[in-house]
Design a protein around this motif. Sequence first.
Motif, PDB file in Angstrom:
ATOM      1  N   ALA A   1     -10.453   3.185   1.295  1.00 55.44           N
ATOM      2  CA  ALA A   1      -9.373   2.481   1.999  1.00 55.44           C
ATOM      3  C   ALA A   1      -9.518   0.965   1.841  1.00 55.44           C
ATOM      4  O   ALA A   1      -8.518   0.245   1.706  1.00 55.44           O
ATOM      5  CB  ALA A   1      -9.377   2.867   3.476  1.00 55.44           C
TER       6      ALA A   1
ATOM      7  N   ASP B   1       1.062   4.208  -2.816  1.00 57.78           N
ATOM      8  CA  ASP B   1       0.896   5.627  -2.478  1.00 57.78           C
ATOM      9  C   ASP B   1       2.066   6.453  -3.012  1.00 57.78           C
ATOM     10  O   ASP B   1       1.873   7.554  -3.545  1.00 57.78           O
ATOM     11  CB  ASP B   1       0.785   5.797  -0.966  1.00 57.78           C
TER      12      ASP B   1
ATOM     13  N   ARG C   1       0.831  -1.200   0.000  1.00 61.74           N
ATOM     14  CA  ARG C   1       0.000   0.000   0.000  1.00 61.74           C
ATOM     15  C   ARG C   1       0.871   1.257   0.000  1.00 61.74           C
ATOM     16  O   ARG C   1       0.590   2.224  -0.705  1.00 61.74           O
ATOM     17  CB  ARG C   1      -0.940   0.013   1.210  1.00 61.74           C
TER      18      ARG C   1
ATOM     19  N   THR D   1      -6.803  -1.526   0.115  1.00 66.16           N
ATOM     20  CA  THR D   1      -6.307  -2.721   0.805  1.00 66.16           C
ATOM     21  C   THR D   1      -6.492  -3.955  -0.060  1.00 66.16           C
ATOM     22  O   THR D   1      -5.588  -4.799  -0.161  1.00 66.16           O
ATOM     23  CB  THR D   1      -7.023  -2.902   2.142  1.00 66.16           C
TER      24      THR D   1
END
Length: 718
Positions: free
Chosen positions: A698, A105, A101, A702
Amino acid sequence: MTLTAPPPMPLSASTDRRSLLCGLTSAGLLAGLPGAPAWAGGPAASGARSRTIHGVTITDPFGWLDEASLDDPEVAALMANLAAASEQVMTPLAGLVQRLRAEADAATPSAPPPAPVVDGDHGYWSAWGSGGRQLWRAHRVTGKRELLLDAAEPAADGKPIGDFVAWGLSDDGKLLAFATMSAPEHHDIRFKHVATGRMLTDIVRDVGVQITSERIIWRADSRSIIYGEVDAAGRPWRARIHRIGHLQADGPVLFEETDPAFFVEIRQTTSRRFALINSVSVDTSEVRLLARSSLQAPRLVSARRAGRGYAVDHGGGGALDILTNDTHPNFRLVRATLAEPDRWSEVLSAQDRTGLTWHQAFKRHLVVAERNEGISRVRVLDRAARQWRAIAFPDAIAVAGFDRWTAGPEANREPDPARLRLGVESLAAPRTLFDYRFADATLEPLQAGSSAAAGFVSERLFATAPDGTAIPMSMIRPHGQALRGAVLYGYGAYGVPSNPDFDPQRLSLLTRGVAYIIAHVRGGGDLGGAWHDAGRAERRAQPVEDFIACARALTAQGIVPAGRIVSMGRSAGGWLVGAALNRAPDLWAGVMADVPFVDVLTSLVDPRSPVAAAELSEVGDVARDPAAFARALRLCAYQNIPSAGLPPVYLTASLADVRIAWSGVLKYAARLRAAHPDNAVVLRLDRDGNHWGPADPATGATWRAERIAFTLEALSIA
């Protein structure tokens, strides 16, 4: 670590509940329909039930789930069982998921500055604030910026309006109409006074908004809109008018579609002279023109003919520009006069392995999007010079276009622009906006390109199917190193192409030596309508054969080591990868399927299923045609789980999905576990999202990271 699964947990008995559920089915909806399958026998103690269709008796060990509700204790127990098994597989990968993750980002480019699209005196663009989507505009002369709409602002009832999915300004510029989602496939349209910011009390309920358009169509009087009304199942079935200040129920009906296989879409010609009432099924369309400035009834362009699709636009003057598949499934471009809209003359002929997919008619130019060997192309016609030009893009393996998906929801609204707004996205770079200048045929970038994928290379590959057809593939891989594995993605249905899109999370695969490859199998629209036809009806198994051929070609050509391919599909692509798993279980290192259509047979024999009508042209009438039933049975992932050992499987489903029932995915996961108790099966359920993904961003992030972690573990890559 090897992906393994715990032994199955015992389920408590609840035979009374199951008997009730199955009894309702056998005595009710299905049994009373002519030609529908007969249900033979009641449920066994295990919850299994049998059904006889076209003389074939099938026992479904988890058939009780077909009529179960989410509050059923047995459903909760089964979900808990599968969740526990999923956690035992994924918990050891939790640290890797967090790292992935973070990598995504870091690789996600920052939001580019706005690139306003000219429309009259203003330029318009969308942005995203802390409360959701925002609609902005700037005056072209003064530069004054104005926030027209904000998802966080209150509606007339004081509550935030929420994210809006479509908008439209009245012709006089005084009123802004916008649509928000009230339930899956159902939208509400509200109205805002632009000068004062005041919200009107009018609310138009149960509206269908076309995701390919994002426009709300006003009549020229600036006091009424034209919209498509949806039924309880979410099918837009009639066109209506709503007059500001009047009851919705009093709005006149313009057109009503009685065939459940057809959806009604409301659009507008680029000239703004006409509203379009499109009645569309999977393979047939019919268009009506409604003059926005008059009270005349809608005028039919050309009566529907089974299997013929056509799309209409008007750029000005006395002629219509039409894309149609009347002589070739890959479509041709024709023109017709407004006086005789059903008499067509050819402008651009159809071609093999190249499909015309989209067009927009401007006053001085006509623009056409094409699909050639899975690649996007855009061509422009200068009407005065009668000359075609092709637009060259920076990356040949890309999805490029001028529609809502590629260029943005505000793009190309003017009837006679000096520039064409285009969007270009590739496996190596996120979507970038360009302006194409008609005058000198130059392409001007409006945003800086991304350097996130600088160390990777995109390539075009081909496999040969068993019937000798060349199947194109699009690949991105790390530059200058041997591959350690690959993810092979496929869809192959409904004529929908598989685009070479950008995903920053995918870079985590590439940096570890794993390629990402799209198999442009038949059944999709990657090479036009003929490609779709070659993978449906009697040839519905062809996409599966193509997909397997692509995997085998990758290893035979020495591109990917044998046994190092993880398959991936979504929705109808879940049917594809599930059937490919059953056909060749030893070919895959792992399988990933999002909201997969895997319990195919159950859906296709149930006339209440939202996909049953759409699948009539894809696989046939399964409930009434023995040959179509046999095809569906052979290809059904749920009904053909092999006894041989299977690779690990990762699945997702949404409990609010109105397209793919959660029960079918749950049944598939349960049957995989029952057939192979030691096999790793991960099932992720989202309670609030829909067919397009989890409601919580979110959670979606995930899950994307989990799929990368799952792939790396399946390939034994640390």
